[in-house]
Motif scaffolding. Structure first.
Motif, PDB file in Angstrom:
ATOM      1  N   ILE A  12       0.842  -1.198   0.000  1.00 19.63           N
ATOM      2  CA  ILE A  12       0.000   0.000   0.000  1.00 19.63           C
ATOM      3  C   ILE A  12       0.880   1.252   0.000  1.00 19.63           C
ATOM      4  O   ILE A  12       0.625   2.213  -0.736  1.00 19.63           O
ATOM      5  CB  ILE A  12      -0.953  -0.006   1.208  1.00 19.63           C
ATOM      6  N   LYS A  13       1.924   1.243   0.798  1.00 19.60           N
ATOM      7  CA  LYS A  13       2.841   2.383   0.863  1.00 19.60           C
ATOM      8  C   LYS A  13       3.527   2.603  -0.482  1.00 19.60           C
ATOM      9  O   LYS A  13       3.663   3.738  -0.936  1.00 19.60           O
ATOM     10  CB  LYS A  13       3.879   2.159   1.966  1.00 19.60           C
ATOM     11  N   ARG A  14       3.934   1.532  -1.141  1.00 24.39           N
ATOM     12  CA  ARG A  14       4.587   1.646  -2.447  1.00 24.39           C
ATOM     13  C   ARG A  14       3.648   2.299  -3.471  1.00 24.39           C
ATOM     14  O   ARG A  14       4.046   3.188  -4.219  1.00 24.39           O
ATOM     15  CB  ARG A  14       5.012   0.262  -2.952  1.00 24.39           C
ATOM     16  N   ILE A  15       2.389   1.886  -3.463  1.00 19.60           N
ATOM     17  CA  ILE A  15       1.407   2.452  -4.392  1.00 19.60           C
ATOM     18  C   ILE A  15       1.175   3.926  -4.085  1.00 19.60           C
ATOM     19  O   ILE A  15       1.089   4.753  -5.006  1.00 19.60           O
ATOM     20  CB  ILE A  15       0.091   1.649  -4.331  1.00 19.60           C
ATOM     21  N   ALA A  16       1.085   4.285  -2.809  1.00 18.32           N
ATOM     22  CA  ALA A  16       0.883   5.686  -2.427  1.00 18.32           C
ATOM     23  C   ALA A  16       2.047   6.554  -2.895  1.00 18.32           C
ATOM     24  O   ALA A  16       1.840   7.654  -3.412  1.00 18.32           O
ATOM     25  CB  ALA A  16       0.703   5.795  -0.916  1.00 18.32           C
ATOM     26  N   ILE A  17       3.260   6.062  -2.749  1.00 21.39           N
ATOM     27  CA  ILE A  17       4.438   6.813  -3.195  1.00 21.39           C
ATOM     28  C   ILE A  17       4.397   6.996  -4.711  1.00 21.39           C
ATOM     29  O   ILE A  17       4.671   8.091  -5.220  1.00 21.39           O
ATOM     30  CB  ILE A  17       5.728   6.111  -2.740  1.00 21.39           C
ATOM     31  N   GLU A  25      -0.053  17.237  -7.646  1.00 21.53           N
ATOM     32  CA  GLU A  25      -1.080  17.998  -6.934  1.00 21.53           C
ATOM     33  C   GLU A  25      -1.582  17.269  -5.677  1.00 21.53           C
ATOM     34  O   GLU A  25      -2.315  17.828  -4.871  1.00 21.53           O
ATOM     35  CB  GLU A  25      -2.261  18.337  -7.855  1.00 21.53           C
ATOM     36  N   ILE A  26      -1.158  16.016  -5.499  1.00 16.87           N
ATOM     37  CA  ILE A  26      -1.508  15.288  -4.275  1.00 16.87           C
ATOM     38  C   ILE A  26      -0.627  15.789  -3.138  1.00 16.87           C
ATOM     39  O   ILE A  26       0.593  15.738  -3.221  1.00 16.87           O
ATOM     40  CB  ILE A  26      -1.342  13.766  -4.448  1.00 16.87           C
ATOM     41  N   PHE A  27      -1.278  16.287  -2.089  1.00 10.42           N
ATOM     42  CA  PHE A  27      -0.559  16.772  -0.916  1.00 10.42           C
ATOM     43  C   PHE A  27      -0.230  15.623   0.030  1.00 10.42           C
ATOM     44  O   PHE A  27       0.874  15.528   0.561  1.00 10.42           O
ATOM     45  CB  PHE A  27      -1.398  17.831  -0.189  1.00 10.42           C
ATOM     46  N   ASP A  28      -1.215  14.749   0.241  1.00  4.27           N
ATOM     47  CA  ASP A  28      -0.995  13.639   1.169  1.00  4.27           C
ATOM     48  C   ASP A  28      -2.001  12.522   0.891  1.00  4.27           C
ATOM     49  O   ASP A  28      -3.066  12.769   0.313  1.00  4.27           O
ATOM     50  CB  ASP A  28      -1.151  14.110   2.610  1.00  4.27           C
ATOM     51  N   ILE A  29      -1.633  11.325   1.279  1.00  3.00           N
ATOM     52  CA  ILE A  29      -2.514  10.162   1.184  1.00  3.00           C
ATOM     53  C   ILE A  29      -2.583   9.553   2.570  1.00  3.00           C
ATOM     54  O   ILE A  29      -1.561   9.232   3.175  1.00  3.00           O
ATOM     55  CB  ILE A  29      -1.983   9.138   0.161  1.00  3.00           C
ATOM     56  N   ASP A  46      -9.656   2.062   3.518  1.00 11.28           N
ATOM     57  CA  ASP A  46     -10.181   3.404   3.696  1.00 11.28           C
ATOM     58  C   ASP A  46      -9.037   4.371   3.408  1.00 11.28           C
ATOM     59  O   ASP A  46      -8.044   4.388   4.146  1.00 11.28           O
ATOM     60  CB  ASP A  46     -10.712   3.587   5.122  1.00 11.28           C
ATOM     61  N   ILE A  47      -9.182   5.129   2.321  1.00 13.09           N
ATOM     62  CA  ILE A  47      -8.106   6.006   1.870  1.00 13.09           C
ATOM     63  C   ILE A  47      -8.655   7.412   1.667  1.00 13.09           C
ATOM     64  O   ILE A  47      -9.709   7.596   1.058  1.00 13.09           O
ATOM     65  CB  ILE A  47      -7.502   5.508   0.548  1.00 13.09           C
ATOM     66  N   LEU A  48      -7.914   8.407   2.164  1.00 14.37           N
ATOM     67  CA  LEU A  48      -8.230   9.809   1.953  1.00 14.37           C
ATOM     68  C   LEU A  48      -7.083  10.405   1.152  1.00 14.37           C
ATOM     69  O   LEU A  48      -5.922  10.307   1.567  1.00 14.37           O
ATOM     70  CB  LEU A  48      -8.376  10.533   3.295  1.00 14.37           C
ATOM     71  N   ILE A  49      -7.394  11.000  -0.001  1.00 14.48           N
ATOM     72  CA  ILE A  49      -6.376  11.653  -0.824  1.00 14.48           C
ATOM     73  C   ILE A  49      -6.636  13.154  -0.748  1.00 14.48           C
ATOM     74  O   ILE A  49      -7.718  13.622  -1.082  1.00 14.48           O
ATOM     75  CB  ILE A  49      -6.416  11.156  -2.284  1.00 14.48           C
ATOM     76  N   ILE A  50      -5.629  13.908  -0.300  1.00 15.65           N
ATOM     77  CA  ILE A  50      -5.749  15.351  -0.132  1.00 15.65           C
ATOM     78  C   ILE A  50      -5.003  16.035  -1.276  1.00 15.65           C
ATOM     79  O   ILE A  50      -3.811  15.813  -1.475  1.00 15.65           O
ATOM     80  CB  ILE A  50      -5.166  15.799   1.223  1.00 15.65           C
ATOM     81  N   TYR A  51      -5.752  16.836  -2.024  1.00 13.83           N
ATOM     82  CA  TYR A  51      -5.192  17.572  -3.167  1.00 13.83           C
ATOM     83  C   TYR A  51      -5.012  19.034  -2.807  1.00 13.83           C
ATOM     84  O   TYR A  51      -5.780  19.586  -2.034  1.00 13.83           O
ATOM     85  CB  TYR A  51      -6.154  17.505  -4.359  1.00 13.83           C
TER      86      TYR A  51
END
Length: 64
Positions: A12-17, A25-29, A46-51
């Motif tokens: 999951i961490k690898r995909i987020a990176i 434009e992604i600030f954080d996942i 459960d994933i929150l993507i902050i743009y």
């Protein structure tokens, strides 16, 4: 069981990176919920993507 959890979390961490590198434009996942709590067999993620600086109507295909 803990080993499987760590392996899953690493994937999951690898995909987020990769997502953050592809979309600047992604600030954080943020990952939250049962997966983070270490539930043995979570059925979802459960994933929150902050743009930052994104035109939301364009992001949503104009549908709000």
């Amino acid at each position: 069981m803990l080993g499987a959890y760590i392996k899953r979390f690493g994937e999951i961490k690898r995909i987020a990176i990769e997502l953050k590198e592809k979309y600047p434009e992604i600030f954080d996942i943020v990952l939250y919920g049962s997966t983070v709590r270490g539930k043995e067999h979570p059925r979802d993620l459960d994933i929150l993507i902050i743009y930052l600086g994104v035109n939301y109507p364009a992001l949503m295909g104009g549908v709000l």
